[in-house]
Design a protein around this motif. Sequence first.
Motif, mmCIF file in Angstrom:
data_model
loop_
_atom_site.group_PDB
_atom_site.id
_atom_site.type_symbol
_atom_site.label_atom_id
_atom_site.label_comp_id
_atom_site.label_asym_id
_atom_site.label_seq_id
_atom_site.Cartn_x
_atom_site.Cartn_y
_atom_site.Cartn_z
ATOM 1 N N SER A 13 0.847 -1.209 0.000
ATOM 2 C CA SER A 13 0.000 0.000 0.000
ATOM 3 C C SER A 13 0.866 1.237 0.000
ATOM 4 N N ASP A 14 2.158 1.074 0.230
ATOM 5 C CA ASP A 14 3.052 2.223 0.130
ATOM 6 C C ASP A 14 3.032 2.838 -1.277
ATOM 7 N N TYR A 72 2.924 8.256 5.463
ATOM 8 C CA TYR A 72 2.164 9.399 4.918
ATOM 9 C C TYR A 72 3.067 10.626 4.919
ATOM 10 N N CYS A 79 -6.112 6.476 9.810
ATOM 11 C CA CYS A 79 -5.596 5.105 9.841
ATOM 12 C C CYS A 79 -6.452 4.311 10.832
ATOM 13 N N ASN A 117 -2.143 2.513 13.459
ATOM 14 C CA ASN A 117 -0.798 2.057 13.791
ATOM 15 C C ASN A 117 -0.098 3.283 14.404
ATOM 16 N N ASP A 149 -6.930 4.337 5.789
ATOM 17 C CA ASP A 149 -5.980 3.231 5.627
ATOM 18 C C ASP A 149 -6.427 2.080 6.518
ATOM 19 N N ALA A 155 -5.203 -1.087 6.676
ATOM 20 C CA ALA A 155 -4.225 -2.177 6.556
ATOM 21 C C ALA A 155 -4.559 -3.344 7.502
ATOM 22 N N TYR A 156 -5.144 -3.015 8.662
ATOM 23 C CA TYR A 156 -5.387 -4.055 9.683
ATOM 24 C C TYR A 156 -6.862 -4.439 9.787
ATOM 25 N N THR A 190 -4.382 -4.049 2.385
ATOM 26 C CA THR A 190 -3.117 -4.681 1.995
ATOM 27 C C THR A 190 -3.194 -6.200 2.119
ATOM 28 N N SER A 210 -0.490 -7.618 3.083
ATOM 29 C CA SER A 210 0.693 -7.849 3.920
ATOM 30 C C SER A 210 0.397 -8.371 5.319
ATOM 31 N N LYS A 211 -0.822 -8.181 5.803
ATOM 32 C CA LYS A 211 -1.084 -8.476 7.220
ATOM 33 C C LYS A 211 -1.875 -9.774 7.341
ATOM 34 N N ARG A 237 4.452 -8.019 -1.587
ATOM 35 C CA ARG A 237 4.260 -6.583 -1.804
ATOM 36 C C ARG A 237 3.042 -6.289 -2.668
ATOM 37 N N VAL A 238 1.859 -6.389 -2.081
ATOM 38 C CA VAL A 238 0.658 -5.973 -2.803
ATOM 39 C C VAL A 238 -0.277 -5.198 -1.877
ATOM 40 N N GLY A 239 -0.597 -3.995 -2.290
ATOM 41 C CA GLY A 239 -1.580 -3.191 -1.573
ATOM 42 C C GLY A 239 -2.768 -2.925 -2.479
HETATM 43 C C1 LIG Z 1 -1.235 1.447 8.634
HETATM 44 C C2 LIG Z 1 -0.339 0.868 7.599
HETATM 45 N N1 LIG Z 1 -0.572 1.164 6.314
HETATM 46 C C3 LIG Z 1 0.200 0.659 5.342
HETATM 47 C C4 LIG Z 1 1.261 -0.162 5.646
HETATM 48 C C5 LIG Z 1 2.123 -0.644 4.513
HETATM 49 O O1 LIG Z 1 1.710 -1.865 4.098
HETATM 50 P P1 LIG Z 1 2.237 -2.544 2.779
HETATM 51 O O2 LIG Z 1 3.014 -3.716 3.208
HETATM 52 O O3 LIG Z 1 0.973 -2.900 2.036
HETATM 53 O O4 LIG Z 1 3.048 -1.535 2.026
HETATM 54 C C6 LIG Z 1 1.547 -0.493 6.961
HETATM 55 C C7 LIG Z 1 2.692 -1.355 7.288
HETATM 56 O O5 LIG Z 1 3.008 -1.671 8.384
HETATM 57 C C8 LIG Z 1 0.719 0.037 7.966
HETATM 58 O O6 LIG Z 1 0.946 -0.213 9.272
#
Ligand SMILES: Cc1ncc(COP(=O)(O)O)c(C=O)c1O
Length: 354
Positions: A80-81, A109, A150, A154, A179, A181-182, A206, A208-209, A217-219
């Motif tokens: 997601s970066d 960000y 977020c 995080n 965001d 991600a979680y 993402t 990733s989690k 590496r996919v967001g």
């Molecule tokens: C809130 C949040 N967004 C995005 C990311 C980045 O995730 P990605 O691995 O998809 O780049 C993270 C990674 O720890 C995260 O904590």
Amino acid sequence: MFILERLIRPHLLALTPYSSARDEYSGKEGVFLDANENPLGSSTDENFNRYPDPYQWAVKEKLAPIKGVRTSQMLLGNGSDEPIDLLVRAFAEPKEDHILILPPTYGMYEVSANIQNVSVKKVALTPDFQIDVEAVLAAVDEHTKIIWLCSPNNPSGNLLRREDMLRIIEGTSCMVVVDEAYIDFAADATMLPLLDQYPNLVVLQTFSKAWGLAGLRVGMCFASEAIIALLNKIKSPYNISSITQRLLLEALDHVGKKDEMVQVIAVNRERLRQRLEDLPNVEHVFPTDSNQLLVRFQDSAAVFSYLLEHKIIVRDRSKVKHCDNCLRISVGTQQEDDVLLDSLHQFARMLVNS
Ligand SMILES: Cc1ncc(COP(=O)(O)O)c(C=O)c1O
């Protein structure tokens, strides 16, 4: 009032994007002499001599029903970066505009804005890690291009209150990126069903989690068709490799496996939380809706160093807003968590004996 064309950086409205060979002909059958590929094969056992689908349609077709959105509302990125970076580049004019972040929050960000020479306004979350809605609304002006929320946050791990996020989305005419991600660790909390209702809403997720695919590496970026079309114009043409697309198709056939892992992590999280709370030098374990626990210790620097000496690596968050003496701990397997807990008990015994 939200008018997308007013938010987009003016030169991008007129940009002619790169037209890749696969844009001009997307059929699968044919004699392909258009992309200067190697027709003989690859130097590996498996062949990767052809460029991948620049828009990953097969993956998106499988993903759309799982997420309840249309394929045209999705962009996949290198983590997601990548969409975080693309969003800044799409909307914020260097040296003129700014983004707004709510510390403590995910660090990229700010870094993405810094890279583009875009300034960053900060409105801290409240000490219980919720949005100070009035302060956010008061901080917004015509140069605010993106507000980053977020949720779950995080490093605190908690969901932001839905009604607060809606007040920000409804009360501003800039982009609001949530965001998530979680989000798989927090049942039924996603903002995705609101995508058609709010043209200024962007949701990031993402693989990733919860999906366990951080190394791939996919967001995912979800937004209106117009925003996705804009991001597609500025992304690099073949941003997701063919092997990644193939593995994603495989992962999407195993949604149940992801859900099972989420269940296991939820059980481990509760077990770890209870055991951390029993430690004499733990002052507070913050409530979490994700796979991370923010923990306040009596002397986090000493705990952090002791753990490092024993090759147990957690994240020191003690210098960030509202997080004095806090370490962020990812939920591990029960075995890993026990190694951590044993070490923390040893440390606590040492304190008593010293
Ligand atoms: C809130 C949040 N967004 C995005 C990311 C980045 O995730 P990605 O691995 O998809 O780049 C993270 C990674 O720890 C995260 O904590």
